[in-house]
Scaffold this motif. Structure first.
Motif, short mmCIF file in Angstrom:
data_model
loop_
_atom_site.label_atom_id
_atom_site.label_comp_id
_atom_site.label_asym_id
_atom_site.label_seq_id
_atom_site.Cartn_x
_atom_site.Cartn_y
_atom_site.Cartn_z
N LEU A 106 66.38 2.03 39.46
CA LEU A 106 66.43 2.86 38.26
C LEU A 106 66.41 2.07 36.97
O LEU A 106 65.84 2.50 35.98
CB LEU A 106 67.69 3.73 38.28
N LEU A 107 67.06 0.92 36.97
CA LEU A 107 67.25 0.23 35.69
C LEU A 107 66.15 -0.77 35.40
O LEU A 107 65.72 -0.91 34.27
CB LEU A 107 68.61 -0.48 35.67
N ARG A 108 65.71 -1.47 36.43
CA ARG A 108 64.75 -2.53 36.15
C ARG A 108 63.36 -1.94 35.93
O ARG A 108 62.98 -1.00 36.61
CB ARG A 108 64.71 -3.51 37.31
N PRO A 109 62.62 -2.48 34.96
CA PRO A 109 61.28 -1.92 34.71
C PRO A 109 60.39 -2.07 35.95
O PRO A 109 60.58 -2.98 36.76
CB PRO A 109 60.75 -2.73 33.54
N LEU A 110 59.44 -1.17 36.05
CA LEU A 110 58.50 -1.23 37.18
C LEU A 110 57.73 -2.55 37.12
O LEU A 110 57.52 -3.10 36.05
CB LEU A 110 57.52 -0.06 37.07
N ASN A 139 54.05 36.34 30.35
CA ASN A 139 55.41 36.04 30.82
C ASN A 139 55.59 34.57 31.19
O ASN A 139 56.70 34.13 31.42
CB ASN A 139 55.74 36.89 32.05
N VAL A 140 54.48 33.88 31.35
CA VAL A 140 54.55 32.51 31.83
C VAL A 140 54.11 31.57 30.73
O VAL A 140 53.01 31.69 30.21
CB VAL A 140 53.65 32.32 33.07
N SER A 141 54.99 30.65 30.36
CA SER A 141 54.57 29.65 29.36
C SER A 141 54.47 28.30 30.04
O SER A 141 55.24 27.97 30.95
CB SER A 141 55.58 29.61 28.21
N ARG A 142 53.45 27.57 29.63
CA ARG A 142 53.18 26.29 30.27
C ARG A 142 53.01 25.25 29.18
O ARG A 142 52.15 25.37 28.32
CB ARG A 142 51.89 26.42 31.09
N THR A 143 53.90 24.26 29.14
CA THR A 143 53.83 23.22 28.11
C THR A 143 53.51 21.90 28.78
O THR A 143 54.19 21.51 29.73
CB THR A 143 55.19 23.08 27.38
N TRP A 144 52.50 21.23 28.28
CA TRP A 144 52.13 19.94 28.88
C TRP A 144 52.79 18.80 28.14
O TRP A 144 52.92 18.80 26.92
CB TRP A 144 50.61 19.75 28.88
N GLY A 145 53.24 17.84 28.88
CA GLY A 145 53.83 16.65 28.29
C GLY A 145 53.66 15.51 29.27
O GLY A 145 52.90 15.63 30.24
N VAL A 146 54.37 14.42 29.01
CA VAL A 146 54.31 13.31 29.96
C VAL A 146 55.72 12.95 30.38
O VAL A 146 56.68 13.19 29.66
CB VAL A 146 53.63 12.06 29.35
N VAL A 147 55.84 12.38 31.53
CA VAL A 147 57.13 11.88 31.99
C VAL A 147 56.92 10.41 32.32
O VAL A 147 55.93 10.05 32.96
CB VAL A 147 57.65 12.70 33.19
N PRO A 148 57.81 9.55 31.80
CA PRO A 148 57.65 8.12 32.08
C PRO A 148 57.50 7.89 33.59
O PRO A 148 58.17 8.54 34.39
CB PRO A 148 58.94 7.50 31.55
N LEU A 149 56.64 6.96 33.93
CA LEU A 149 56.31 6.77 35.34
C LEU A 149 57.55 6.50 36.17
O LEU A 149 57.74 7.08 37.25
CB LEU A 149 55.33 5.60 35.49
N GLN A 150 58.44 5.62 35.66
CA GLN A 150 59.62 5.28 36.45
C GLN A 150 60.46 6.51 36.74
O GLN A 150 60.95 6.70 37.85
CB GLN A 150 60.47 4.25 35.70
N GLU A 151 60.57 7.38 35.72
CA GLU A 151 61.37 8.57 35.89
C GLU A 151 60.76 9.48 36.95
O GLU A 151 61.46 10.03 37.80
CB GLU A 151 61.45 9.30 34.56
N SER A 152 59.44 9.62 36.91
CA SER A 152 58.83 10.54 37.87
C SER A 152 58.85 9.95 39.27
O SER A 152 58.93 10.67 40.26
CB SER A 152 57.42 10.91 37.42
N LEU A 153 58.82 8.63 39.36
CA LEU A 153 58.81 8.01 40.70
C LEU A 153 60.18 8.05 41.36
O LEU A 153 60.30 8.03 42.57
CB LEU A 153 58.35 6.54 40.61
N THR A 181 70.77 11.00 44.14
CA THR A 181 71.57 10.38 45.18
C THR A 181 72.21 9.09 44.67
O THR A 181 73.40 8.85 44.87
CB THR A 181 70.69 10.04 46.39
N LEU A 182 71.40 8.29 43.99
CA LEU A 182 71.91 7.00 43.53
C LEU A 182 73.02 7.18 42.50
O LEU A 182 74.04 6.51 42.55
CB LEU A 182 70.77 6.18 42.92
N TYR A 183 72.81 8.12 41.56
CA TYR A 183 73.84 8.32 40.54
C TYR A 183 75.13 8.84 41.18
O TYR A 183 76.23 8.43 40.80
CB TYR A 183 73.35 9.24 39.43
N ALA A 184 74.98 9.74 42.15
CA ALA A 184 76.18 10.27 42.82
C ALA A 184 76.91 9.13 43.53
O ALA A 184 78.14 9.02 43.47
CB ALA A 184 75.79 11.36 43.81
N MET A 185 76.13 8.26 44.20
CA MET A 185 76.75 7.12 44.89
C MET A 185 77.44 6.20 43.90
O MET A 185 78.53 5.69 44.14
CB MET A 185 75.67 6.31 45.60
N TRP A 186 76.75 5.97 42.77
CA TRP A 186 77.29 5.07 41.76
C TRP A 186 78.62 5.60 41.24
O TRP A 186 79.60 4.86 41.10
CB TRP A 186 76.27 4.90 40.63
#
Lengths: 884, 119
Positions: A114-118, A316-330, A337-342
């Motif tokens: 989670l912390l180290r860059p890809l 009734n349905v709204s759809r907004t496009w954006g981006v999610v940082p790769l690390q976050e999506s991966l 799970t990791l945060y709960a363990m931490w």
């Protein structure tokens, strides 16, 4: 004293020697001036000056670093003192080591995942498009796109370089030099490696031509496969190998250690299009920001791209496009799970520290006499505090060293426990960053939690301390409240961990208690990839199925065998269908498409699994390609779509044909289908079973790119060597068709709830550790209170008080503290279970039974921990205690 | 801490502080090397105060360490290479403090001693 001067002591000394020689020379000059003969003057001057060495030694010592040298001396003393109290030292070091080991192992995972860059250049410029969809029924995000959207992205998005890949990883057959391998394949577009920023170590990536539908076949190998299958021979570049039954030109080899999120043993060109896989949302795009561009520009371009598709929109349905940082999506699947363990191991560390503080307070009180003596002998309070803190540091070093060693063991254990479920954990190692942080945490923790006891211990009345030596007199109240607070804290934190562990255990048990819907005993399964050019026609596929099943059934001990596209406990294919008659759901008109799940099966499937046929018939030998199109559905299907009139005899259109529902079978547990209500890793879901022989070749070819059909064998008893026999039977029909892993159905079942089992085991271990720590804390508190009050208790008993009353009096404070801790802990737990709510199934996060059991358990532990030392009162001889 | 403590005790804290003050006072007149400092204290006290070389150099080292004096190598009046010491501004302040304290102590001792003389 500067450090520089300490380490230049020798040079400094030479200067001093020279200076003193000058002094003697000046003295001799004076004496000579008074008429004394030179040699004699020299001798007298030297005699008068005295011993220069003594002076130099004194200055030399002044040049040593006081703090540093004091520290070494204190440390030596601390080690001696600790060795003299091995029970205390071992408890303290183990407490620290266990907590540190858990933290080091979990932090290794958190850090590297989670912390180290890809591991790609400028990873902060990498992202994935994501649509935030809000509907009246709820909201969610969608990262998967279809071929049309990808084409729109490629056209409209100019602020970022884009690549596309298939989010489905599947098995494939690789044949080379007469050897067949079952390999993991990934499909990526020509630009994929370039956008990531990693070039093949040998050769090149795919050309645009190779990435165009119908273009030449090409393959890029991973370093591992290149070594394994081709002996690391670079001459393989430019040669042709058989992948999925077709010749593929080997164009490149990725560098060693290259990892991506669509990892395989090999990559083939995606050849994105609007048909086949691209007809559904089976792609994901990868974006790298162009220099000078902004993500908001990219988001706007994504919106334009989507709008250009001209899809019908609903108000009734709204759809907004954006981006999610790769690390976050991966890390989406693993982050929670990791945060709960931490958080859990962090709690254990806090409890360990609290315990350490308790241990130190108890120990310092037994040393009251020693401390008073040292203060009486003129040692400043500061020096004594320093000495006590140095003892903590010695404990910290020992705890950290042992903790790091144990941490490696814990990490190995976690990786073993995580298995394939968290494949990205497997490459993680305990590195220097983790070791450094571990030492830091250990030092900070032991100093922070050692300071209070040390300050408390040195706030003594010297005379009182010397006279009483800590063993006589009425109970001293000093330090009592701190220890009480520590016990309350320990119990409260213990409740939080135990409740978490309890809820996760109930989740796992509720998954385990789900009715499988079939007979699990003696079933072996194996799958093989039929995404293979040799199996593009229905005839060849059916020939493979029929002939291999015939051979399998001939193996001694085999009772029955069948093949299906999907297995119970696994996620199966989503497919649309259209009801053609009868009442449709909610009175909605017919001729509308509904979504369901589909799997094709060969005759004998329901018999092999022993699934009950509720109505009509199972799929059997009648259901040939030439027979009337038939389908069998399960009870969940009937309940969802034909709740009133029943599904038997209904006609539906599915998989390119109008079919009659000829049978209804019982439900089995499947992996989350990704649609419908509710979550949870397992559930019964509507399923349509189609006869394999009546599944159109086009459907088969498409679904075989995602799912590998499974051979299912039921034996009369466990058959040793079934693995080999199954492989041989399939190989006898097609030697170039390798079977992937052969697994018992119980393994398939275990994998379905692997993450729940993982969390349960982990939380359970941590909770047990925290309970032990709390028990040690309570035991220590009561034990030392009784030791301190021995005389008082003796007097009371001599005056006629009963031992029972004395025991009750001695144990009451511990139990009161435990109760206080329980109340606080329950409140804390109620507040904190919301963080693991999404991991719970089949149990409420406020489950009263779990809370009650936890409270009862901790109370029982507290009673035992209090009674153990209190029972010593029975052995007290009042006469002796009074004289002591 | 042991050995140093003993050495300090033998020489007496008072004496040590006094020697420091005398050294600082001597340096008010200008930079001097060790021999001159010892010689000057001796002469100005009419040979009452004999500066032990064994105390002088540790004292110089200590004063320098505290930043009250600074040292440099120079050539002495006898053409010898000698280490010179000079007073730093911090040393000057220290000297002022110590001499004030010294005067108070002397006055206090004097007050204590007076009645004894009278009786």
């Amino acid at each position: 004293m500067s450090l520089r001067r300490r380490f230049r002591r020798a040079a400094w000394d030479r200067e001093r020697a020279a200076e003193m020689e000058t002094h003697i020379a000046h003295m001799a000059d004076d004496l000579r001036g008074r008429g004394i003969e030179p040699n004699e003057a020299q001798r007298q001057a030297r005699a008068r000056f005295g011993n220069t060495t003594v002076v130099r030694e004194e200055i030399y010592e002044m040049n040593s670093i006081r703090m540093f040298e004091n520290f070494l001396r204190d440390a030596r003393y601390a080690v001696r003192m600790l060795l003299r109290a091995p029970g205390f030292a071992i408890t303290a070091v183990l407490t620290l080591a266990v907590a540190i080991a858990a933290n080091a192992a979990v932090f290794s995972l958190v850090d590297s995942i989670l912390l180290r860059p890809l591991p790609y250049p400028n990873p902060e410029h990498l992202a994935q498009p994501v649509a935030h969809v809000v509907t009246p029924r709820g909201s969610g995000t969608q990262e998967a796109i279809d071929g049309a959207m990808w084409e729109a992205i490629a056209r409209h998005v100019t602020s970022a370089e884009a690549a596309v890949y298939s989010s489905w990883e599947s098995g494939a057959n690789l044949a080379t030099g007469g050897q067949a391998y079952h390999v993991d394949q990934a499909r990526v577009s020509a630009d994929f490696f370039r956008v990531l920023g990693v070039a093949p170590a040998v050769g090149r990536s795919f050309s645009t031509e190779e990435d165009t539908p119908g273009g030449p076949n090409a393959v890029v190998l991973s370093h591992g496969l290149w070594q394994r299958a081709f002996g690391g021979d670079p001459a393989i570049i430019g040669q042709t190998v058989l992948v999925r039954g077709e010749g593929h030109l080997v164009v490149g080899i990725m560098p060693e250690g290259f990892r991506s999120f669509v990892d395989g043993d090999l990559w083939t060109a995606l050849q994105a299009s609007r048909t086949g896989q691209g007809g559904g949302t089976n792609y994901q795009a990868l974006l790298r920001l162009e220099p000078g561009a902004t993500w908001s520009a990219v988001s706007a371009e994504l919106s334009n791209a989507y709008d250009s598709l001209g899809l019908p929109s609903s108000p009734n349905v709204s759809r907004t496009w954006g981006v999610v940082p790769l690390q976050e999506s991966l890390t989406e699947s693993t982050r929670e799970t990791l945060y709960a363990m931490w958080a859990a191991v962090g709690l254990v560390l806090v409890i360990a520290c609290v315990n350490l503080a308790g241990l130190l307070i108890a120990r310092n009180r037994t040393r009251a006499k020693e401390i008073a003596t040292r203060i009486a002998l003129g040692s400043g309070r500061r020096a004594v505090v320093r000495q006590l803190l140095v003892e903590c540091l010695v404990l910290a070093v020992a705890g950290a060293v042992l903790g790091v060693l144990l941490g490696q063991v814990v990490l190995d254990g976690l990786q073993g426990l995580a298995g394939d479920r968290y494949a990205d954990w497997q490459n993680v190692a305990l590195d220097w960053r983790v070791v450094a942080l571990t030492f830091l945490v250990s030092f900070a923790a032991s100093v922070a939690f050692g300071l209070l006891p040390a300050l408390q211990a040195t706030r003594v009345d010297v005379l009182q301390g010397l006279r009483e030596g800590g063993s006589r007199g009425a109970s001293a109240a000093t330090g009592g409240w701190t220890r009480s607070a520590l016990v309350i804290a320990e119990v409260a934190l213990g409740v939080v961990l135990l409740v978490g562990a309890g809820l996760l255990t109930r989740t796992f048990l509720s998954l385990q208690s789900l009715d499988p819907g079939f007979d699990l005993t003696n079933i072996v399964t194996a799958n093989a990839s039929l995404e293979d050019s040799r199996y593009e026609t229905a005839e060849r596929t059916m020939a493979l199925f029929d002939q291999s099943l015939e051979r399998v059934r001939a193996v001694p001990g085999v009772e029955s065998a069948a093949i299906s596209l999907g297995l119970p406990y696994e996620r199966i294919l989503n497919l649309g269908f259209r009801p053609l008659d009868g009442e449709a759901v909610d009175g909605i008109a017919l001729q509308r498409n509904f979504i369901t799940n589909m799997t094709y099966v060969t005759p004998g499937y329901f018999e092999t699994l022993r699934m009950p046929v509720r109505a009509g018939r199972a799929i059997d030998d009648r259901d040939r390609a030439s027979g009337a199109p038939a389908a069998v559905v399960n009870e969940a299907f009937q309940k969802m779509y034909y709740p009133e009139a029943g599904a038997m005899g209904r006609r539906i259109r599915i998989s390119g044909a109008e079919r009659e529902i000829v049978g209804i079978v019982g439900d089995v547990q499947q992996g989350n289908p990704g649609w419908g209500d509710g979550s949870g890793p397992l559930r019964t879901t509507p399923i349509v079973y189609l006869p394999a022989a009546q599944t159109p070749a086009a459907t088969m070819a498409l679904v075989h790119t995602w799912f590998a059909p499974t051979w299912i064998v039921r034996t009369t008893a466990p058959v040793p060597g079934m693995d080999r026999a199954l492989r041989d039977a399939v190989a006898a029909v097609d030697p170039l068709l390798p079977l992937a892993a052969v697994r018992g159905i119980d393994e398939v079942r275990a994998e379905a709830s692997a993450s729940e089992r993982f969390m349960m085991v982990l939380a359970g271990l941590l909770a047990v550790a925290s309970m032990l720590l709390a028990a040690i804390g309570i035991h220590g508190l009561i034990s030392s209170a009784i030791t301190e009050r021995t005389r008082e208790i003796g007097i009371r008993m001599a005056l006629g008080s009963s031992a029972a009353r004395a025991i009750r009096a001695a144990t009451t404070p511990g139990l009161m503290l435990t109760l206080a801790g329980l109340v606080i802990g329950v409140l804390l737990a109620r507040a904190s279970v919301t963080y693991i709510e999404s991991m719970l199934y089949g149990v409420e996060s406020s489950d009263p039974a779990t809370f009650a059991v936890v409270a009862g358990l901790l109370l029982a532990v507290a009673v035992i921990a209090s009674l153990m030392p209190a029972l010593r009162i029975l052995k007290l001889d009042p006469a002796k205690t009074l004289r002591a | 801490m042991g050995s140093r403590k003993k050495a300090d005790a033998a020489r007496g804290d008072m004496m040590q502080g006094t020697l420091d003050m005398l050294v600082l006072q001597t340096l008010v007149l200008g930079p001097a090397h060790g021999y001159t400092i010892a010689d000057s204290i001796q002469k100005r006290s009419d040979a009452v105060l004999q500066v032990e070389q064994g105390s002088l150099y540790p004292a110089l080292h200590r004063l320098e360490d505290r930043g009250w004096i600074a040292s440099f190598w120079g050539t002495s009046e006898n053409n010898r290479r000698a280490r010179y010491y000079r007073l730093t501004p911090a040393g000057r302040r220290q000297l002022h403090q110590e001499s004030t304290r010294w005067e108070q102590i002397v006055a206090a001792i004097a007050r204590v001693m007076e009645p004894a003389e009278r009786s």
